[in-house]
Design a protein around this motif. Structure first.
Motif, PDB file in Angstrom:
ATOM      1  N   SER A 183      39.841  13.488  61.585  1.00 28.47           N
ATOM      2  CA  SER A 183      39.828  12.654  60.391  1.00 28.47           C
ATOM      3  C   SER A 183      38.760  13.181  59.445  1.00 28.47           C
ATOM      4  O   SER A 183      38.150  14.222  59.709  1.00 28.47           O
ATOM      5  CB  SER A 183      39.563  11.190  60.758  1.00 28.47           C
ATOM      6  OG  SER A 183      39.729  10.350  59.625  1.00 28.47           O
ATOM      7  N   GLU A 186      33.722  10.034  60.939  1.00 29.45           N
ATOM      8  CA  GLU A 186      33.705   9.486  62.287  1.00 29.45           C
ATOM      9  C   GLU A 186      34.031   7.997  62.326  1.00 29.45           C
ATOM     10  O   GLU A 186      34.512   7.493  63.349  1.00 29.45           O
ATOM     11  CB  GLU A 186      32.340   9.721  62.925  1.00 29.45           C
ATOM     12  CG  GLU A 186      31.994  11.200  63.115  1.00 29.45           C
ATOM     13  CD  GLU A 186      30.634  11.393  63.755  1.00 29.45           C
ATOM     14  OE1 GLU A 186      29.954  10.369  63.981  1.00 29.45           O
ATOM     15  OE2 GLU A 186      30.251  12.544  64.024  1.00 29.45           O
ATOM     16  N   GLU A 188      35.798   4.439  62.002  1.00 28.52           N
ATOM     17  CA  GLU A 188      37.176   4.013  62.240  1.00 28.52           C
ATOM     18  C   GLU A 188      37.958   3.795  60.941  1.00 28.52           C
ATOM     19  O   GLU A 188      39.165   4.023  60.884  1.00 28.52           O
ATOM     20  CB  GLU A 188      37.173   2.731  63.068  1.00 28.52           C
ATOM     21  CG  GLU A 188      38.553   2.194  63.396  1.00 28.52           C
ATOM     22  CD  GLU A 188      38.486   0.921  64.220  1.00 28.52           C
ATOM     23  OE1 GLU A 188      39.529   0.280  64.380  1.00 28.52           O
ATOM     24  OE2 GLU A 188      37.379   0.590  64.708  1.00 28.52           O
ATOM     25  N   GLY A 191      39.948   7.982  56.825  1.00 27.31           N
ATOM     26  CA  GLY A 191      41.200   8.678  57.074  1.00 27.31           C
ATOM     27  C   GLY A 191      42.350   8.131  56.261  1.00 27.31           C
ATOM     28  O   GLY A 191      42.190   7.227  55.432  1.00 27.31           O
ATOM     29  N   THR A 195      46.129   8.477  60.412  1.00 28.81           N
ATOM     30  CA  THR A 195      45.009   8.504  61.346  1.00 28.81           C
ATOM     31  C   THR A 195      44.497   7.104  61.677  1.00 28.81           C
ATOM     32  O   THR A 195      44.084   6.840  62.816  1.00 28.81           O
ATOM     33  CB  THR A 195      43.860   9.360  60.776  1.00 28.81           C
ATOM     34  OG1 THR A 195      43.463   8.841  59.496  1.00 28.81           O
ATOM     35  CG2 THR A 195      44.299  10.806  60.613  1.00 28.81           C
ATOM     36  N   PHE A 199      44.517   5.836  65.408  1.00 31.09           N
ATOM     37  CA  PHE A 199      43.238   5.445  66.002  1.00 31.09           C
ATOM     38  C   PHE A 199      43.407   4.160  66.812  1.00 31.09           C
ATOM     39  O   PHE A 199      42.971   4.068  67.977  1.00 31.09           O
ATOM     40  CB  PHE A 199      42.183   5.253  64.910  1.00 31.09           C
ATOM     41  CG  PHE A 199      40.798   4.988  65.415  1.00 31.09           C
ATOM     42  CD1 PHE A 199      40.432   3.740  65.923  1.00 31.09           C
ATOM     43  CD2 PHE A 199      39.845   5.990  65.397  1.00 31.09           C
ATOM     44  CE1 PHE A 199      39.154   3.492  66.391  1.00 31.09           C
ATOM     45  CE2 PHE A 199      38.559   5.757  65.865  1.00 31.09           C
ATOM     46  CZ  PHE A 199      38.211   4.518  66.370  1.00 31.09           C
ATOM     47  N   ASN A 213      37.155   9.220  66.085  1.00 35.95           N
ATOM     48  CA  ASN A 213      37.402  10.261  65.091  1.00 35.95           C
ATOM     49  C   ASN A 213      36.420  11.420  65.245  1.00 35.95           C
ATOM     50  O   ASN A 213      35.257  11.227  65.607  1.00 35.95           O
ATOM     51  CB  ASN A 213      37.256   9.693  63.678  1.00 35.95           C
ATOM     52  CG  ASN A 213      38.411   8.800  63.293  1.00 35.95           C
ATOM     53  OD1 ASN A 213      39.498   8.879  63.860  1.00 35.95           O
ATOM     54  ND2 ASN A 213      38.188   7.932  62.312  1.00 35.95           N
ATOM     55  N   GLU A 215      35.412  15.295  63.105  1.00 34.74           N
ATOM     56  CA  GLU A 215      35.598  16.064  61.883  1.00 34.74           C
ATOM     57  C   GLU A 215      35.869  17.519  62.223  1.00 34.74           C
ATOM     58  O   GLU A 215      35.706  17.949  63.378  1.00 34.74           O
ATOM     59  CB  GLU A 215      34.371  15.923  60.993  1.00 34.74           C
ATOM     60  CG  GLU A 215      34.113  14.483  60.571  1.00 34.74           C
ATOM     61  CD  GLU A 215      32.879  14.352  59.705  1.00 34.74           C
ATOM     62  OE1 GLU A 215      32.991  14.608  58.493  1.00 34.74           O
ATOM     63  OE2 GLU A 215      31.811  14.000  60.248  1.00 34.74           O
ATOM     64  N   THR A 229      45.863  16.230  66.121  1.00 35.97           N
ATOM     65  CA  THR A 229      46.142  16.084  64.694  1.00 35.97           C
ATOM     66  C   THR A 229      47.607  16.426  64.469  1.00 35.97           C
ATOM     67  O   THR A 229      48.315  16.831  65.397  1.00 35.97           O
ATOM     68  CB  THR A 229      45.228  17.008  63.860  1.00 35.97           C
ATOM     69  OG1 THR A 229      45.426  16.750  62.472  1.00 35.97           O
ATOM     70  CG2 THR A 229      45.523  18.472  64.137  1.00 35.97           C
TER      71      THR A 229
END
Length: 346
Positions: A183, A186, A188, A191, A195, A199, A213, A215, A229
């Motif tokens: 995402s 980090e 929640e 995104g 995503t 999640f 998440n 990066e 992803t």
């Protein structure tokens, strides 16, 4: 003895790279190779390498008169070209005449053909390509999907995570792999809709060690074992990392030849630099397994050279010998016991 079918017509450098890679794999790994393609193009090349008849040097030819081009739409190629090297090679696996299949051809067509000819494992809607990314810890991170599915639903990312978890346990020997979701932050709430929904679903799968998440930079730290992803994003990340690796090697080589002192130091450090280059070289990995289909399918770059094809064949052999598909299927079955996750996502 393991028998691997190789699409001899699929790559940018076909059939030269496929033939050289197949001969090297047969010699180095003791596998039997079925080269699938057009005999009128393959036989002259093989004979120049000393091959004389079926089975010689561990190589035999299987005729496939049609070729799927890189620029062909997958659906059209699969529907119209029923005698392509892709389809004939997959059929060998489906019929039990080959233990695995390797191609450097059209990725979309390879996935569509695999789904049509081999079918998917129970509970799997979309297969995924999984690539091992080198990290600073020395242990690779498994990134998927890296190109099989450009457009995904949240449930597909959940299935990718489950397959990646099972693969990391079976192949990488990680007892309880950590799983992250790519995402732009980090938190929640960061995104896009894909995503965010994925999640929530991933957090509900108790069998996964989901850490939230991650990066793009986290791919190379080694802190997360499996990163999921969509195939569009994953393919961009994979190609970017390969391009960056090439640039790093070129820059180091240039700096080490900039002066007499640097050249002297380079001679002393040559073994270390050689090891680094090998770890960053995608041809060492060879290819990415297509997880989620009923059979062993290894897909490698269209630009793959003979070394990459050789190592892709080795990976396919190891996949077979380790009974990896069976372990993945068991892992999926265990993790998907909570069928409510899939139903909510759909």
């Amino acid at each position: 003895m393991v028998r691997i079918a190789v699409d001899a017509m699929g790559g940018d450098h076909a059939p030269h790279a496929e033939i050289d890679g197949a001969l090297a794999a047969a010699r180095d790994f003791g596998v039997r190779i079925a080269l699938v393609g057009q005999p009128e193009k393959l036989e002259p090349e093989l004979r120049r390498c000393g091959w004389r008849a079926q089975g010689d040097a561990g190589i035999e030819l299987i005729e496939a008169p049609e070729v799927v081009r890189m620029d062909e739409p997958a659906a059209v190629a699969v529907r119209r070209k029923k005698r392509s090297s892709l389809r004939v090679g997959m059929k060998l696996v489906a019929d039990g005449k080959a233990d695995g299949f390797v191609t450097a051809g059209n990725t979309g067509a390879a996935m569509a053909t695999a789904m049509m000819v081999l079918g998917t494992l129970p509970e799997v809607d979309r297969p995924a390509l999984a690539a091992q990314i080198p990290t600073k810890t020395g242990r690779p991170t498994l990134l998927l999907d890296v190109g099989a599915n450009s457009d995904c639903k949240p449930v597909h990312l959940v299935q990718f995570a489950i397959m990646g978890d099972a693969y990391a346990r079976a192949v990488l020997g990680i007892e309880r792999p950590t799983v992250g979701l790519v995402s732009i932050g980090e938190e929640e709430v960061k995104g896009n809709e894909l995503t965010k929904e994925a999640f929530a679903l991933l957090r509900g799968v108790e069998q996964l060690n989901f850490v939230g998440n991650v990066e793009g930079r986290d791919v190379f730290t080694g802190n997360v074992d499996v990163i999921v992803t969509d195939g569009f994003t994953g393919n961009v990340m994979l190609k970017l990392s390969e391009g960056l690796s090439d640039v790093m090697v070129a820059l180091i080589r240039r700096e080490l030849s900039a002066s007499v002192i640097a050249r002297t130091g380079a001679m002393l450090a040559r073994p270390a630099f050689r090891n680094i280059k090998r770890r960053l070289d995608y041809t060492e990995t060879g290819g990415a397994p297509l997880l989620g289909v009923r059979g062993v399918v290894m897909i490698t770059h269209g630009s793959s050279n003979a070394r990459a094809l050789r190592n892709a064949i080795r990976n396919a052999r190891d996949f077979v010998l380790n009974e990896t598909n069976e372990k993945i299927e068991r892992g999926i079955a265990a993790a998907m016991l909570d069928r409510g996750v899939a139903r909510r996502a759909l």
